[in-house]
Scaffold this active site. Structure first.
Site, PDB file in Angstrom:
ATOM      1  N   SER A  47      15.214  16.262  26.257  1.00 30.30           N
ATOM      2  CA  SER A  47      15.516  15.115  25.395  1.00 30.30           C
ATOM      3  C   SER A  47      16.420  15.471  24.217  1.00 30.30           C
ATOM      4  O   SER A  47      16.993  14.570  23.596  1.00 30.30           O
ATOM      5  CB  SER A  47      14.215  14.491  24.873  1.00 30.30           C
ATOM      6  OG  SER A  47      13.593  15.327  23.922  1.00 30.30           O
ATOM      7  N   LYS A  86      12.681  15.639  17.561  1.00 33.14           N
ATOM      8  CA  LYS A  86      13.789  14.692  17.615  1.00 33.14           C
ATOM      9  C   LYS A  86      14.642  14.866  16.360  1.00 33.14           C
ATOM     10  O   LYS A  86      14.293  15.602  15.440  1.00 33.14           O
ATOM     11  CB  LYS A  86      13.290  13.239  17.670  1.00 33.14           C
ATOM     12  CG  LYS A  86      12.301  12.919  18.784  1.00 33.14           C
ATOM     13  CD  LYS A  86      12.916  12.899  20.156  1.00 33.14           C
ATOM     14  CE  LYS A  86      11.878  12.599  21.228  1.00 33.14           C
ATOM     15  NZ  LYS A  86      12.426  12.748  22.588  1.00 33.14           N
TER      16      LYS A  86
END
Length: 372
Positions: A42, A139
């Site tokens: 990701s 993230k």
């Protein structure tokens, strides 16, 4: 005459050494640095699967323990078993020690995954674990408390200004060629091929690429067109279209066109009209440190009474993965509460390519890289 001090047995000395090592490692892990491994793509190409990194707890300030009945140096399970490593009988208040910086836009942050009560959650969010034991995610922070965030055609804007994209952001494109290309050009450009097809003498490749990789491909004179794969504004019909807060009547958001929304900031007051209740109601009820709060039938209740305005009790953040179309992030489950923040990703200390040959397993160029 004083008694001679009794000498410790070898077993006692070994036990004391182990106990000291466990206590020291627990303190270092909890207050200063903790090691993490990147398990999913990701964050590619910024962070790769099987990058091993250290996360700094001191940058934003370490959290005091909440779940204290836990096997030391474990997370959710006891090593190599499916046995829970903790008991939630005692849950202490959560405090954050002073740090020397605040989270900024574009920081790479590790946090406990909050999830959302607005969709089924198989990922270990709020419904399954205490805050400090929820699954660790990594993230990039797009929006900090108080920011007005909007994603327009896959580009992030903060307070009306385009947020500079860091090197390594990946997006999907369809590339049209007038001849069948040698696929080594994709390998050379470090671009992933997702699909390919031929049609009417043309050849189309669906790729996942950074801006740099895309420019490398576009240099070839047999490239005739480039089509960014962007969901139109208001399109919530596809599997990729459904986005937080899952109310297409009020918020026709999708992964590429999202917002504008304001990221909650501690002390800010909001009016809970229909739209704000739909956007923030589940956050107030689930994450904002309220004991008896509910979000039901589009309304927010505290202690059984409907409320029409609300003041935030903590800060929140909006996080996105650098691999923009292969990341489960704030576009799909909402905001990250401040008490879920673990720390700042600091540097890579080891990186392993599991698909490489024996002598090429270690990605030497990535070792000790500072994470930007």
């Amino acid at each position: 005459m004083s008694e001679k001090k009794k000498k410790k047995s070898p077993t006692r000395e070994w036990w004391d050494s182990v106990l000291f090592a466990v206590i020291a490692a627990t303190l270092i892990r909890g207050l200063f640095l903790e090691a993490y491994t990147i398990p999913t793509p990701s964050m590619e190409k910024s962070l790769l699967v099987d990058d091993f990194l250290f996360v700094s707890k001191v940058h934003y300030g370490a959290r005091t323990p909440k779940t204290i009945l836990q096997v030391p140096l474990t997370h959710q399970k006891i090593w190599f078993t499916n046995i829970p490593s903790y008991l939630d009988w005692i849950q202490l208040p959560n405090y954050r020690l002073p740090g020397f910086t605040k989270i900024k836009n574009n920081d790479v942050v590790v946090f406990n995954y909050p999830g959302t009560p607005l969709r089924p959650d198989p990922y270990g969010g709020h419904a399954e674990y205490p805050v400090d034991l929820r699954t660790n995610y990594i993230k990039r922070c797009m929006g900090i408390p108080g920011d007005v965030l909007e994603v327009k055609d896959a580009v992030v804007y903060i307070n009306g200004e385009k947020l500079p994209e860091v090197k390594g952001i990946q997006k999907y494109y369809d590339i049209e060629f007038n001849t069948n290309p040698n696929e080594k050009i994709f390998e050379k450009a470090d671009v992933s091929v997702l699909a390919r097809r031929g049609e009417g003498g043309k050849y189309f490749y669906r790729i996942n690429a950074t801006a740099e990789g895309l420019e490398e491909i576009k240099k070839y004179d047999f490239v005739t067109n480039v089509y960014p794969e962007i969901l139109p504004k208001g399109d919530t019909s596809s599997i990729y279209g459904a986005a937080f807060p899952y109310n297409s009547r009020l918020f026709a958001f999708n992964r590429d066109n999202f917002g504008p929304i304001t990221v909650p900031k501690k002390g800010d007051k909001i009016i809970l009209d229909e739209k704000n209740a739909a956007l923030y109601g589940s956050v107030i009820a689930t994450f904002d440190l309220n004991k008896n709060a509910e979000f039901r039938d589009g309304k927010v209740f505290i202690d059984g009474q409907e409320i029409k305005e609300y003041t935030w009790k903590q800060d929140y953040y909006f996080m996105m993965g650098d691999n923009r179309y292969e990341s489960d992030d704030s576009r799909f489950w909402g905001f990250v509460p401040e008490d879920h923040v673990v720390g700042k990703a600091a540097f890579i200390w080891m990186s392993i390519d599991r698909d490489a040959s024996l002598f090429n397993k270690i990605r030497w160029k990535r070792l000790f890289n500072i994470i930007k």
